[in-house]
Design a protein around this motif. Structure first.
Motif, short mmCIF file in Angstrom:
data_model
loop_
_atom_site.label_atom_id
_atom_site.label_comp_id
_atom_site.label_asym_id
_atom_site.label_seq_id
_atom_site.Cartn_x
_atom_site.Cartn_y
_atom_site.Cartn_z
N GLY A 1 -23.43 18.46 8.87
CA GLY A 1 -23.07 18.60 10.30
C GLY A 1 -24.25 19.10 11.12
N GLN A 2 -24.96 20.11 10.60
CA GLN A 2 -26.13 20.66 11.30
C GLN A 2 -27.21 19.59 11.47
OE1 GLN A 2 -26.26 23.30 12.85
NE2 GLN A 2 -25.28 25.01 11.84
N LEU A 3 -27.43 18.81 10.41
CA LEU A 3 -28.45 17.75 10.46
C LEU A 3 -28.04 16.68 11.48
CD1 LEU A 3 -31.06 16.48 9.25
CD2 LEU A 3 -29.60 15.29 7.61
N ALA A 4 -26.74 16.33 11.47
CA ALA A 4 -26.23 15.31 12.41
C ALA A 4 -26.40 15.79 13.85
CB ALA A 4 -24.76 15.02 12.11
N LEU A 5 -26.08 17.07 14.11
CA LEU A 5 -26.23 17.61 15.47
C LEU A 5 -27.69 17.51 15.93
CD1 LEU A 5 -24.05 20.86 15.57
CD2 LEU A 5 -23.65 18.74 16.80
N GLN A 6 -28.58 17.90 15.03
CA GLN A 6 -30.02 17.90 15.35
C GLN A 6 -30.52 16.47 15.65
OE1 GLN A 6 -32.35 19.37 12.03
NE2 GLN A 6 -34.15 18.25 12.79
N LYS A 7 -30.16 15.53 14.78
CA LYS A 7 -30.65 14.16 14.92
C LYS A 7 -30.03 13.44 16.12
CE LYS A 7 -33.52 14.20 11.62
NZ LYS A 7 -34.95 14.10 11.99
N LEU A 8 -28.72 13.64 16.32
CA LEU A 8 -28.04 12.93 17.41
C LEU A 8 -28.42 13.50 18.77
CD1 LEU A 8 -24.47 12.41 15.87
CD2 LEU A 8 -26.37 10.81 15.90
N LYS A 9 -28.69 14.82 18.80
CA LYS A 9 -29.06 15.44 20.07
C LYS A 9 -30.41 14.90 20.56
CE LYS A 9 -29.30 19.73 22.58
NZ LYS A 9 -29.44 21.16 22.59
N ALA A 10 -31.29 14.57 19.61
CA ALA A 10 -32.62 14.05 19.96
C ALA A 10 -32.51 12.70 20.68
CB ALA A 10 -33.47 13.91 18.71
N ARG A 11 -31.39 11.97 20.43
CA ARG A 11 -31.17 10.67 21.11
C ARG A 11 -29.78 10.67 21.75
NH1 ARG A 11 -31.94 5.89 17.25
NH2 ARG A 11 -31.78 4.74 19.20
N LEU A 12 -29.52 11.72 22.50
CA LEU A 12 -28.16 11.94 23.03
C LEU A 12 -27.67 10.81 23.91
CD1 LEU A 12 -25.85 13.93 23.01
CD2 LEU A 12 -26.91 15.18 24.87
N SER A 13 -28.57 10.21 24.68
CA SER A 13 -28.12 9.13 25.58
C SER A 13 -27.55 7.94 24.80
CB SER A 13 -29.29 8.66 26.45
OG SER A 13 -30.35 8.23 25.63
N SER A 14 -28.00 7.77 23.54
CA SER A 14 -27.49 6.66 22.73
C SER A 14 -26.25 7.04 21.92
CB SER A 14 -28.56 6.19 21.75
OG SER A 14 -29.73 5.82 22.43
#
Length: 442
Positions: A101-114
């Motif tokens: 979950g932590q990894l997903a938050l970090q990775k998805l936040k970096a490309r939040l618009s997508s």
């Protein structure tokens, strides 16, 4: 520890995931690619293959990834939306879910618009875990990252208000009323609309506002909000809980009564601590006329304050035992919140007992120095909480009674007290000597 376990059980885990992902990249059709990505995700979750899951998540969310080509956003968004939900319904242990979950938050936040939708799903799931661990501030912080004012998604007012109120409640649990106030302010703009009908959110919003006013020592506003909460009826509670959940609670009436009495008790405490003056008098009148108030622990104190009688030190000490830390905190003038409220109340009572009084006598009456007593009286006069004037040459305060209804109010109170006593006697007879009651004539 989790990643190590995954690698030792399955030889060459990293290569396994990477090889499978490379193969999927070479597939021609969009629909088949999506299908294969989903199948691989399910397989990796079933194996509890942490290294493989981490690789999968990185390859689908990074642009560009460390290996291979970037997965087209139309595909990765669709796959990740299902994947992040699946993480939390899988058989993975809680620690490994949290890690992913932590990894997903970090990775998805970096490309939040997508990836707004999958990011929102994972944020809510992670907040549930943190809330379960009683990390209130952590849960609130995760939820506050969800983009609720985005133009990309059609987010309903209902969902926005629900999120804002949940974040505010979490911050209140963490004793952070500053952040809580921010999110209650945001929810207020939605809950206050005429067409907003979610009763549960309205109720929680009202409770948050009461607690924030209380924490910020705006006791008058807090008392009013707590009093509104103390009048919540059974129909509202059932509408909030849902009929099925309410039906499973055999003792719903007692639960509602206990909750309402708790809110009434908080309203009474805040009314007693509110600045002495006409506003508070109206609030106290409303509380004293509420027949439920006689069940409250502080009812004697409430009545005494309402009747504008002088409150003595032993009564104040007794009342202090039921107060929360912020209600007995030391204020900027060196007095505690309670001390200040009681001094002002006794001065308010003095204004109705005397036509005039010297600074020295007032100081003696309030257990303060003459200068301090004069300063507090001047403040209350300037705020129109008492009427009168100060003669500094004579060292005297002259009180002028503007309240011609005072004797009527006193008389009302005596009548209310007599009626309540008659009612108590009738109840006692009905309970213990039912045969004495006359049957009603038809």
């Amino acid at each position: 520890g989790g990643s190590g376990l995954g690698q030792s059980r399955i030889g060459g885990t990293m290569t396994d995931a990477n090889t499978s992902l490379d193969a999927i990249e070479r597939i021609g059709t969009h629909a088949q690619k999506v299908e294969e990505y989903k199948r691989l995700a399910t397989k990796l979750l079933a194996e509890a293959n942490m290294a493989g899951l981490s690789t999968f998540l990185r390859r689908l969310s990074e642009d560009p990834p460390q290996r291979g080509e970037a997965v087209p956003t139309m595909i990765s968004r669709q796959v990740l939306q299902d994947f992040v939900g699946e993480i939390f319904t899988s058989q993975l242990p809680q620690a490994q879910r949290r890690e992913l979950g932590q990894l997903a938050l970090q990775k998805l936040k970096a490309r939040l618009s997508s990836f707004e939708e999958p990011f929102s799903i994972i944020s809510e799931k992670m907040a549930d875990i943190l809330q379960g661990d009683e990390d209130w501030a952590g849960a609130a912080s995760v939820l506050s990252q969800i983009p609720l004012t985005s133009s990309q998604r059609n987010i309903s007012d209902d969902y926005k208000a629900k999120m804002y109120v949940r974040i505010a409640m979490l911050y209140l649990e963490a004793d952070d009323e500053v952040n809580a106030d921010t999110f209650v302010g945001r929810s207020h703009a939605i809950v206050g609309k005429g067409d907003f009908t979610n009763l549960e959110v309205k109720f929680q919003h009202q409770a948050c506002r009461a607690r924030i006013y209380d924490a910020k020592r705006k006791f008058q506003d807090a008392a009013r909000h707590y009093y509104d909460l103390s009048q919540v009826g059974k129909a509202t509670v059932i509408a909030c809980m849902g009929e099925d959940a309410a039906a499973q609670m055999g003792n719903i009436d007692q639960v509602i009564e206990a909750q309402n009495l708790d809110a009434l008790s908080k309203a009474a405490v805040c009314a007693i601590l509110a600045p002495a003056g006409p506003e508070r008098s109206r609030l106290l009148a409303m509380l004293c006329k509420d027949e439920r108030s006689s069940k409250l622990q502080m009812f004697a104190m409430l009545q005494k304050i309402y009747l504008e009688r002088v409150v003595r030190a032993p009564e104040i000490e007794q009342f202090q035992k039921i107060l929360k830390p912020h209600q007995i905190a030391i204020t900027s003038d060196g007095l505690t919140v309670l001390q200040k409220a009681m001094i002002e109340h006794n001065l308010f009572a003095a204004a109705h007992m005397y036509n005039n009084i010297t600074f020295e006598e007032l100081g003696f009456f309030l257990h303060l120095s003459a200068d301090r007593a004069e300063s507090i009286a001047r403040g209350m006069l300037l705020e129109n909480r008492i009427s009168g004037s100060i003669d500094q040459i004579e060292g005297m305060i002259y009180f002028s009674s503007t309240d011609s209804t005072q004797s009527v109010k006193q008389w009302d109170t005596y009548i209310a007290g007599a009626c309540m006593s008659v009612n108590d006697i009738t109840q006692y007879i009905a309970t213990h000597h039912a045969s004495y009651l006359m049957p009603a004539e038809s």
